[in-house]
Design an enzyme around this catalytic site. Structure first.
Site, mmCIF file in Angstrom:
data_model
loop_
_atom_site.group_PDB
_atom_site.id
_atom_site.type_symbol
_atom_site.label_atom_id
_atom_site.label_comp_id
_atom_site.label_asym_id
_atom_site.label_seq_id
_atom_site.Cartn_x
_atom_site.Cartn_y
_atom_site.Cartn_z
ATOM 1 N N ASP A 166 49.830 31.510 46.676
ATOM 2 C CA ASP A 166 49.804 32.874 47.042
ATOM 3 C C ASP A 166 49.734 33.741 45.931
ATOM 4 O OD1 ASP A 166 50.274 32.671 49.700
ATOM 5 O OD2 ASP A 166 52.189 32.924 49.886
ATOM 6 N N GLN B 87 19.444 41.787 39.690
ATOM 7 C CA GLN B 87 18.444 42.667 40.444
ATOM 8 C C GLN B 87 18.065 43.871 39.687
ATOM 9 O OE1 GLN B 87 16.900 41.166 43.121
ATOM 10 N NE2 GLN B 87 15.526 42.875 43.371
ATOM 11 N N GLU C 274 40.878 27.859 44.752
ATOM 12 C CA GLU C 274 42.139 28.216 45.192
ATOM 13 C C GLU C 274 42.171 28.741 46.772
ATOM 14 O OE1 GLU C 274 44.975 30.065 42.658
ATOM 15 O OE2 GLU C 274 44.115 29.414 40.781
#
Length: 383
Positions: free
Chosen positions: A243, A339, A366
């Site tokens: 977390d 780009q 993760e």
């Protein structure tokens, strides 16, 4: 009436300036060299430690810097802006290995490991993923059996950051197969333990300065006090570490996107076509505007998760939201950077192609974007 204040403190501004200056002076000159050689820069470890970057959130009592979760995000951002691979290593060292020991270790384990980790005397690694259990981490095969003298580990971990160079590794292993996720325990294993060996070094698309390899355990015997946390709580604890770790990966994605955006902005202002800088063309200006906006949105999502973590809140939902959005936003920023550079975005003389290679890990490591959506949906729907 209370108000929301999104301004960084003076201390946070100084921290950002300090880490940025360090990254520009000590990291940028070597980025291409480290990437080409897939070299983990052990030579920079003492300098990282001197700046407090190897113990960012570790308690000061154990030699750490004792900084906040938002401060941690700032540090990871600024390193990733220059070299995402080095930022990944710092994040794994701090947010996985160091954080797991700091949060769930005994007083003796903290005293033994956190100081050397913070000082850079030891590099940390964290072993959860296996070749047959990526997103389904609870189905791991690595086992730990108790005997009269401690524990015996058998199995292998793959995609381990610092698998070859790490000195201290937190390893998850099955101690009760029938209990599934509640039958997994965590252990601290030091390099040099009999039966612990480094396996294949991964030849990666990007993040090549960050060492990644397999780690094998063949009747690897560790003492009883190697157990980290309670028996059967290893997977549960690991999810809590993830977390917080996802906040770190979100910050890494924000920093990478910032670096790609700045490279594109600079090139657009310097490159001329049809008699004027290409930054004056609407097609380019809109790409720059969109990316600047998305980066700020991702940064705010990330800082919100970090703020909640600092408040002692569980951040499963907020961490996954930040990681999902920041990772996918960074992919777009890196793509637009290439780009805008045109043909020069396809060659290694410019940083665009490296950002493009590095960025994909932010949607995989993760927890993939698919897993983040699953986590978010479960949190929203209650199941």
């Amino acid at each position: 009436m209370s108000r929301m204040d999104f301004r960084p403190t003076e201390e946070q501004e100084l921290l950002r300036q300090s880490v940025r200056a360090f990254a520009e002076a000590e990291v940028r000159p070597h980025v291409r060299e480290w990437d080409a050689a897939q070299h983990f820069p052990v030579e920079i470890v003492p300098k990282l430690a001197a700046l407090g970057l190897l113990g960012i959130q570790l308690p000061e009592a154990y030699g750490g810097a004792g900084l906040s979760p938002i401060d941690y995000c700032i540090c990871i951002e600024e390193l990733a802006r220059v070299d995402p691979g080095l930022a990944l290593s710092v994040a794994a060292h701090n947010g996985l290995c160091g954080a797991h020991i700091a949060r769930f270790g005994t007083e003796a384990q903290k005293a033994r490991y956190l100081g050397p980790l913070a000082k850079g005397d030891k590099i940390g690694a964290w072993g959860l993923t296996e070749s047959t259990s990526g997103s389904d981490a609870a189905s791991m095969r690595t086992t730990a059996l108790r005997d009269a003298s401690g524990w015996v580990l058998n199995g292998a971990k793959t995609f381990t950051t610092h698998g070859r160079v790490g000195d201290v590794m937190v390893v998850m292993a099955v101690t009760d197969r029938d209990a599934r996720s509640r039958g997994i325990s965590a252990f601290v294993v030091e390099r040099g333990a009999a039966g612990m060996t480094s396996g294949k070094k991964e030849d990666k698309l990007g993040m090549r300065a960050s060492d990644t390899s397999e780690v094998r355990f063949d009747a690897c015997r560790v003492p009883e006090d190697s157990l980290l946390g309670q028996v059967g709580h290893g997977f549960i604890d690991a999810m809590q570490i993830l977390d917080a770790g996802r906040i770190g990966i979100a910050a890494l994605a924000v920093g990478l996107a910032q670096g790609a955006y700045e490279a594109a902005l600079h090139y657009a202002q310097e490159r001329r076509a049809f008699g004027r800088p290409i930054s004056q063309f609407q097609a380019i200006r809109w790409k720059l505007a969109d990316n600047a906006t998305r980066i700020e949105a991702a940064r705010l999502l990330t800082y919100r998760a970090a703020y909640l973590k600092a408040s002692g809140r569980r951040t499963t939902l907020e961490s996954s939201m930040a990681k999902l959005y920041a990772g996918e936003m960074a992919v777009k920023a890196a793509d637009d950077c290439v780009q805008i550079h045109g043909g020069y975005g396809f060659v290694k003389d410019y940083p665009a192609e490296k950002f493009f290679r590095d960025v994909k890990l932010t949607t995989i490591g993760e927890g993939t974007s698919e897993i983040q959506r699953l986590v978010i949906a479960r949190q929203l729907l209650g199941r």
